[in-house]
Design an enzyme around this catalytic site. Structure first.
Site, PDB file in Angstrom:
ATOM      1  N   LEU A 149       0.846  -1.289  -0.115  1.00  0.00           N
ATOM      2  CA  LEU A 149       0.042   0.002  -0.038  1.00  0.00           C
ATOM      3  C   LEU A 149       0.832   1.350   0.174  1.00  0.00           C
ATOM      4  O   LEU A 149       0.443   2.437   0.311  1.00  0.00           O
ATOM      5  CB  LEU A 149      -0.872   0.003   1.070  1.00  0.00           C
ATOM      6  CG  LEU A 149      -1.904  -1.332   1.085  1.00  0.00           C
ATOM      7  CD1 LEU A 149      -2.684  -1.264   2.501  1.00  0.00           C
ATOM      8  CD2 LEU A 149      -2.926  -1.275   0.126  1.00  0.00           C
TER       9      LEU A 149
ATOM     10  N   ASP B 102       2.720   5.434  -7.326  1.00  0.00           N
ATOM     11  CA  ASP B 102       2.624   5.468  -5.941  1.00  0.00           C
ATOM     12  C   ASP B 102       2.944   6.782  -5.323  1.00  0.00           C
ATOM     13  O   ASP B 102       2.191   7.338  -4.676  1.00  0.00           O
ATOM     14  CB  ASP B 102       3.715   4.588  -5.214  1.00  0.00           C
ATOM     15  CG  ASP B 102       3.283   3.069  -5.647  1.00  0.00           C
ATOM     16  OD1 ASP B 102       2.350   2.888  -6.228  1.00  0.00           O
ATOM     17  OD2 ASP B 102       4.128   2.291  -5.500  1.00  0.00           O
TER      18      ASP B 102
END
Ligand code: GLA
Length: 390
Positions: free
Chosen positions: A129, A176
């Site tokens: 994540l 990201d």
């Protein structure tokens, strides 16, 4: 402030560095809804920022060094100003913030004195994540603001990506860091990773939750396997070049690719490329369907994404596949796939409100029975990109 009391962070900072002024910043982790392993191929991605991420407390000093401490990891470092462009030992977490500082210097923005920095992250580590992107971006946002360098957020994201390349050895794309810098509450970012043109698309889904499942699989993002995929995509471009003038896999349509599939000698390279070109198409299709309110179709495309990452790109592995398989058995699941780099990490599923509790119980139990690992589930809230909090 989100999850952690400002007070606790400040107390820790004062205990380490002494009382006085301190500023606080936050940058989120991300979950990618679709568009996986497309970013470094110039393709589309569709990530959103989460409400958990990384905090950075900072105070400028008159010292000729930066000090780094974390509430998650014991290792602390004191780095002289003239050593900021040198990577530390592999595996040292301080490579991420120092690697980011180095990018300012490489742009000709110099530090005449140092700062004291305390980091705290609540993105589960190794969950895929983007805890590392959150750390890079929060450092970039804090430094840019404190030293008044005046850079825009997209530049800060690009600098985070460079830090990852140069100080962590992962040749990652921009997804990201871009999501961590540019995220907006209740929106996913439809990003063209070639031009960096982007659109914030609302994803407040009526009666549906985005559920993240952390497999807690011991693999973390393996830079070796990741970089191998990046290299295979480059090899695919070379194979296609004599037939089609392209520089990235994003420049060939799925249709044209299928017509040239027999030009590949290397079956692995062919399958890697097939994933990328079909995934880019799935991503644009998915965003179109979402905007049209066809959420079931969006879910089918998510499923297609996972299946392609499993068969052609081979980045899923037993834990991610098991969790996705169990998720799809639950009535009320609209789509389920791995998210992020793969090789362990997390899944993302769209789940109808009334099925969320059952999803967490049943997928949790069956996954644990089949893998021996205890998973974690989060109902994702989509938060804001990197910013100052105090
Ligand atoms: C990791 C990388 C990203 C992206 C994803 C796969 O998260 O950091 O740049 O390539 O994997 O989509």
């Amino acid at each position: 402030m989100y999850d952690m009391e400002t007070k606790t962070l400040k107390e820790k900072f004062f205990a380490l560095y002494g009382e006085g002024d301190v500023a606080g910043y936050f940058s989120p982790g991300r979950v990618n809804l679709i568009g996986e392993h497309t970013d470094y191929n110039g393709g589309f991605v569709f990530p959103c920022a989460l409400t958990f991420g990384t905090y950075c407390l900072i105070r400028k000093t008159e010292n000729p060094f930066f000090r780094f401490a974390s509430m998650n990891i014991e290792t602390r470092e004191q780095i002289p100003l003239d050593r900021l462009t040198t990577p530390l030992a592999k595996g040292n977490w301080v490579n991420y913030p120092v690697g980011t500082l180095a990018q300012f210097i490489k742009r000709g923005l110099h530090f005449s004195s140092g700062a004291d920095i305390l980091i705290y992250g609540n993105v589960p580590g190794g969950a895929g994540l983007s805890s590392s992107a959150a750390l890079e971006v929060v450092t970039a946002v804090a430094i840019n603001d404190q030293y008044q360098f005046g850079l825009g957020k997209i530049d800060l994201a690009l600098m985070g990506q460079k830090a990852e390349h140069e100080f962590a050895g992962v040749n990652c794309g921009i997804m990201d860091q871009f999501a961590s810098a540019m995220g907006e509450a209740d929106h996913a970012i439809f990003l063209n990773c070639d031009t960096l043109d982007y659109e914030q698309v609302p994803v407040k889904l009526d009666g549906i939750k985005i559920v993240i499942g952390n497999t807690n699989s011991p693999h973390s993002l393996d830079s070796g396997k990741y970089n191998e995929r990046v290299a295979q995509c480059k090899a695919a471009v070379e194979t296609l070049k004599p037939y089609k003038k392209i520089n990235t896999l994003a420049e060939i349509s799925a249709e044209d690719f299928f017509a040239l599939e027999d030009k590949f000698d290397d079956d692995v390279v062919k399958r890697r490329a097939r994933h990328v070109v079909t995934e880019i198409k799935r991503t644009t299709d998915a965003v179109r369907e979402l905007k049209a309110g066809n959420i079931e179709e969006f879910g089918r495309l998510m499923n297609g994404s996972h299946d392609s990452l499993k068969a052609d790109y081979e980045v899923t592995g037993q834990e991610l596949d098991t969790m996705v398989e169990e998720a799809r058995k639950i009535d009320g699941v609209i789509g389920s796939r791995m998210t992020g780099g793969g090789f362990g990490g997390s899944t993302v599923s769209l789940v109808k409100d009334e099925a969320v509790t059952r999803f967490i119980e049943e997928v949790g139990e069956n996954y644990k029975r089949r893998t021996g690992l205890q998973p974690q589930f989060y109902v994702a809230e989509i938060g804001q990109g990197g910013h100052r909090i105090f």
